[in-house]
Write a protein that holds these residues in place. Structure first.
Motif, PDB file in Angstrom:
ATOM      1  N   GLU A  16       0.055  10.193   7.417  1.00  0.00           N
ATOM      2  CA  GLU A  16      -0.164  11.011   6.227  1.00  0.00           C
ATOM      3  C   GLU A  16       1.070  11.012   5.326  1.00  0.00           C
ATOM      4  OE1 GLU A  16      -1.747  15.511   5.198  1.00  0.00           O
ATOM      5  OE2 GLU A  16      -0.848  15.109   7.150  1.00  0.00           O
ATOM      6  N   GLN A  17       2.236  11.114   5.933  1.00  0.00           N
ATOM      7  CA  GLN A  17       3.481  11.101   5.164  1.00  0.00           C
ATOM      8  C   GLN A  17       3.680   9.749   4.478  1.00  0.00           C
ATOM      9  OE1 GLN A  17       5.468  13.907   4.672  1.00  0.00           O
ATOM     10  NE2 GLN A  17       3.627  14.740   5.601  1.00  0.00           N
ATOM     11  N   GLU A  18       3.397   8.693   5.192  1.00  0.00           N
ATOM     12  CA  GLU A  18       3.540   7.349   4.618  1.00  0.00           C
ATOM     13  C   GLU A  18       2.544   7.142   3.478  1.00  0.00           C
ATOM     14  OE1 GLU A  18       5.363   3.683   4.136  1.00  0.00           O
ATOM     15  OE2 GLU A  18       5.998   5.406   5.334  1.00  0.00           O
ATOM     16  N   TYR A  19       1.316   7.598   3.667  1.00  0.00           N
ATOM     17  CA  TYR A  19       0.303   7.500   2.621  1.00  0.00           C
ATOM     18  C   TYR A  19       0.752   8.257   1.364  1.00  0.00           C
ATOM     19  CZ  TYR A  19      -3.938   8.334  -0.028  1.00  0.00           C
ATOM     20  OH  TYR A  19      -4.853   8.412  -1.039  1.00  0.00           O
ATOM     21  N   ALA A  20       1.262   9.459   1.542  1.00  0.00           N
ATOM     22  CA  ALA A  20       1.723  10.256   0.404  1.00  0.00           C
ATOM     23  C   ALA A  20       2.849   9.537  -0.341  1.00  0.00           C
ATOM     24  CB  ALA A  20       2.174  11.638   0.867  1.00  0.00           C
ATOM     25  N   LYS A  21       3.747   8.927   0.434  1.00  0.00           N
ATOM     26  CA  LYS A  21       4.861   8.194  -0.177  1.00  0.00           C
ATOM     27  C   LYS A  21       4.341   6.987  -0.972  1.00  0.00           C
ATOM     28  CE  LYS A  21       7.778   5.576   2.228  1.00  0.00           C
ATOM     29  NZ  LYS A  21       8.830   5.176   3.170  1.00  0.00           N
ATOM     30  N   LEU A  22       3.404   6.248  -0.388  1.00  0.00           N
ATOM     31  CA  LEU A  22       2.856   5.080  -1.082  1.00  0.00           C
ATOM     32  C   LEU A  22       2.094   5.487  -2.341  1.00  0.00           C
ATOM     33  CD1 LEU A  22       1.540   3.019   1.970  1.00  0.00           C
ATOM     34  CD2 LEU A  22       3.634   2.630   0.660  1.00  0.00           C
ATOM     35  N   GLN A  23       1.306   6.546  -2.217  1.00  0.00           N
ATOM     36  CA  GLN A  23       0.533   7.021  -3.362  1.00  0.00           C
ATOM     37  C   GLN A  23       1.467   7.468  -4.487  1.00  0.00           C
ATOM     38  OE1 GLN A  23      -1.895  10.521  -2.675  1.00  0.00           O
ATOM     39  NE2 GLN A  23      -3.544   9.589  -3.874  1.00  0.00           N
ATOM     40  N   ARG A  28       3.930   6.642  -9.715  1.00  0.00           N
ATOM     41  CA  ARG A  28       5.162   6.566 -10.497  1.00  0.00           C
ATOM     42  C   ARG A  28       5.287   5.211 -11.193  1.00  0.00           C
ATOM     43  NH1 ARG A  28       8.332   7.741  -6.392  1.00  0.00           N
ATOM     44  NH2 ARG A  28       9.193   5.664  -6.257  1.00  0.00           N
ATOM     45  N   CYS A  29       4.922   4.163 -10.487  1.00  0.00           N
ATOM     46  CA  CYS A  29       5.039   2.821 -11.070  1.00  0.00           C
ATOM     47  C   CYS A  29       4.078   2.621 -12.238  1.00  0.00           C
ATOM     48  CB  CYS A  29       4.784   1.759  -9.998  1.00  0.00           C
ATOM     49  SG  CYS A  29       6.174   1.567  -8.879  1.00  0.00           S
ATOM     50  N   GLY A  30       2.978   3.339 -12.232  1.00  0.00           N
ATOM     51  CA  GLY A  30       2.031   3.241 -13.340  1.00  0.00           C
ATOM     52  C   GLY A  30       2.600   3.732 -14.654  1.00  0.00           C
ATOM     53  N   ARG A  31       3.720   4.412 -14.581  1.00  0.00           N
ATOM     54  CA  ARG A  31       4.360   4.965 -15.777  1.00  0.00           C
ATOM     55  C   ARG A  31       5.655   4.238 -16.127  1.00  0.00           C
ATOM     56  NH1 ARG A  31       1.876   9.717 -16.769  1.00  0.00           N
ATOM     57  NH2 ARG A  31       0.769  10.719 -15.079  1.00  0.00           N
ATOM     58  N   GLU A  32       5.970   3.172 -15.408  1.00  0.00           N
ATOM     59  CA  GLU A  32       7.244   2.479 -15.584  1.00  0.00           C
ATOM     60  C   GLU A  32       7.084   1.210 -16.415  1.00  0.00           C
ATOM     61  OE1 GLU A  32      10.082   3.620 -14.828  1.00  0.00           O
ATOM     62  OE2 GLU A  32       9.625   5.190 -13.377  1.00  0.00           O
ATOM     63  N   ASN A  33       8.228   0.659 -16.826  1.00  0.00           N
ATOM     64  CA  ASN A  33       8.217  -0.595 -17.566  1.00  0.00           C
ATOM     65  C   ASN A  33       8.171  -1.778 -16.594  1.00  0.00           C
ATOM     66  OD1 ASN A  33      10.876  -1.299 -16.687  1.00  0.00           O
ATOM     67  ND2 ASN A  33      11.747  -0.052 -18.323  1.00  0.00           N
ATOM     68  N   GLU A  40      10.636  -2.295  -7.978  1.00  0.00           N
ATOM     69  CA  GLU A  40       9.878  -1.607  -6.928  1.00  0.00           C
ATOM     70  C   GLU A  40       9.165  -2.616  -6.031  1.00  0.00           C
ATOM     71  OE1 GLU A  40       8.791   1.651  -4.740  1.00  0.00           O
ATOM     72  OE2 GLU A  40      10.115   1.660  -6.473  1.00  0.00           O
ATOM     73  N   LEU A  41       8.682  -3.687  -6.619  1.00  0.00           N
ATOM     74  CA  LEU A  41       8.032  -4.741  -5.848  1.00  0.00           C
ATOM     75  C   LEU A  41       9.015  -5.346  -4.849  1.00  0.00           C
ATOM     76  CD1 LEU A  41       5.675  -6.670  -5.232  1.00  0.00           C
ATOM     77  CD2 LEU A  41       6.412  -8.040  -7.211  1.00  0.00           C
ATOM     78  N   LYS A  45       8.831  -5.114  -0.816  1.00  0.00           N
ATOM     79  CA  LYS A  45       8.824  -6.335   0.001  1.00  0.00           C
ATOM     80  C   LYS A  45       9.889  -6.261   1.092  1.00  0.00           C
ATOM     81  CE  LYS A  45       7.157  -9.759  -3.336  1.00  0.00           C
ATOM     82  NZ  LYS A  45       7.567 -10.951  -4.119  1.00  0.00           N
ATOM     83  N   ASP A  46      11.061  -5.748   0.738  1.00  0.00           N
ATOM     84  CA  ASP A  46      12.137  -5.601   1.728  1.00  0.00           C
ATOM     85  C   ASP A  46      11.718  -4.652   2.847  1.00  0.00           C
ATOM     86  OD1 ASP A  46      13.768  -7.352   0.340  1.00  0.00           O
ATOM     87  OD2 ASP A  46      14.938  -5.761  -0.639  1.00  0.00           O
ATOM     88  N   GLU A  47      11.097  -3.532   2.488  1.00  0.00           N
ATOM     89  CA  GLU A  47      10.622  -2.575   3.490  1.00  0.00           C
ATOM     90  C   GLU A  47       9.562  -3.217   4.391  1.00  0.00           C
ATOM     91  OE1 GLU A  47       9.188   0.740   1.237  1.00  0.00           O
ATOM     92  OE2 GLU A  47      11.205   1.393   0.683  1.00  0.00           O
ATOM     93  N   TYR A  48       8.686  -3.994   3.782  1.00  0.00           N
ATOM     94  CA  TYR A  48       7.631  -4.686   4.528  1.00  0.00           C
ATOM     95  C   TYR A  48       8.241  -5.653   5.546  1.00  0.00           C
ATOM     96  CZ  TYR A  48       3.593  -7.646   5.469  1.00  0.00           C
ATOM     97  OH  TYR A  48       2.591  -8.357   6.086  1.00  0.00           O
ATOM     98  N   LYS A  49       9.226  -6.419   5.094  1.00  0.00           N
ATOM     99  CA  LYS A  49       9.890  -7.374   5.984  1.00  0.00           C
ATOM    100  C   LYS A  49      10.594  -6.660   7.135  1.00  0.00           C
ATOM    101  CE  LYS A  49      10.597 -10.843   2.413  1.00  0.00           C
ATOM    102  NZ  LYS A  49      11.558 -11.443   1.481  1.00  0.00           N
TER     103      LYS A  49
END
Length: 146
Positions: A16-23, A28-33, A40-41, A45-49
């Motif tokens: 649940e905590q991870e889902y909230a963080k991802l959401q 937030r990214c929807g409002r960024e340049n 963020e990508l 990717k670094d976190e995924y690796k």
């Protein structure tokens, strides 16, 4: 509450905590340049690796054959998914080829939708595994006369 139920509650809380963080990050990214999206990508990717490395070590070092096999299956699946995504992203189209670039963006969007659907289905399967473990534990408890 039994021990395995407590463990499952803890794991669900972590999920649940991870889902909230991802959401939150996606919102937030929807409002960024564009540059912030790329940053963020790369961060994600670094976190995924990093998590993939943890999973790989888990597969190699587990005393449980079942856990090792599950971790290996997840690693294999992840590699396949990465390959598919990279094949869609590998030949990025310049803006001058807008029709092809748009087609590529649509393909990656569909890929993302599928990944979300798969994550949802994986959560359902996790529930099946939790309930099966609880069922087996109750069988053991009943046999002991508890």
């Amino acid at each position: 509450m039994k021990l395995n139920q407590e463990l499952f509650a803890i794991k669900l809380y972590e999920m649940e905590q991870e889902y909230a963080k991802l959401q939150s990050r996606l919102y937030r990214c929807g409002r960024e340049n564009h540059q912030k999206i790329r940053e963020e990508l790369e961060k994600t990717k670094d976190e995924y690796k990093e998590q993939a490395l943890v999973l790989k070590k888990s597969a190699q070092g587990s005393r449980s054959q079942t856990v090792a096999e599950l971790a290996q299956a997840q690693l294999d699946y992840s590699r396949r998914m990465e390959t598919l995504l990279q094949s869609r992203l590998g030949n990025r189209r310049p803006a001058s080829e807008s029709g092809l670039a748009e087609e590529q963006a649509e393909a990656v969007t569909l890929y993302a939708e599928y990944a979300i659907d798969l994550a949802t289905q994986t959560m359902r399967y996790a529930l099946i595994a939790c309930l099966a473990a609880m069922d087996l534990q109750m069988d053991v408890d009943e046999q002991k006369g508890e």
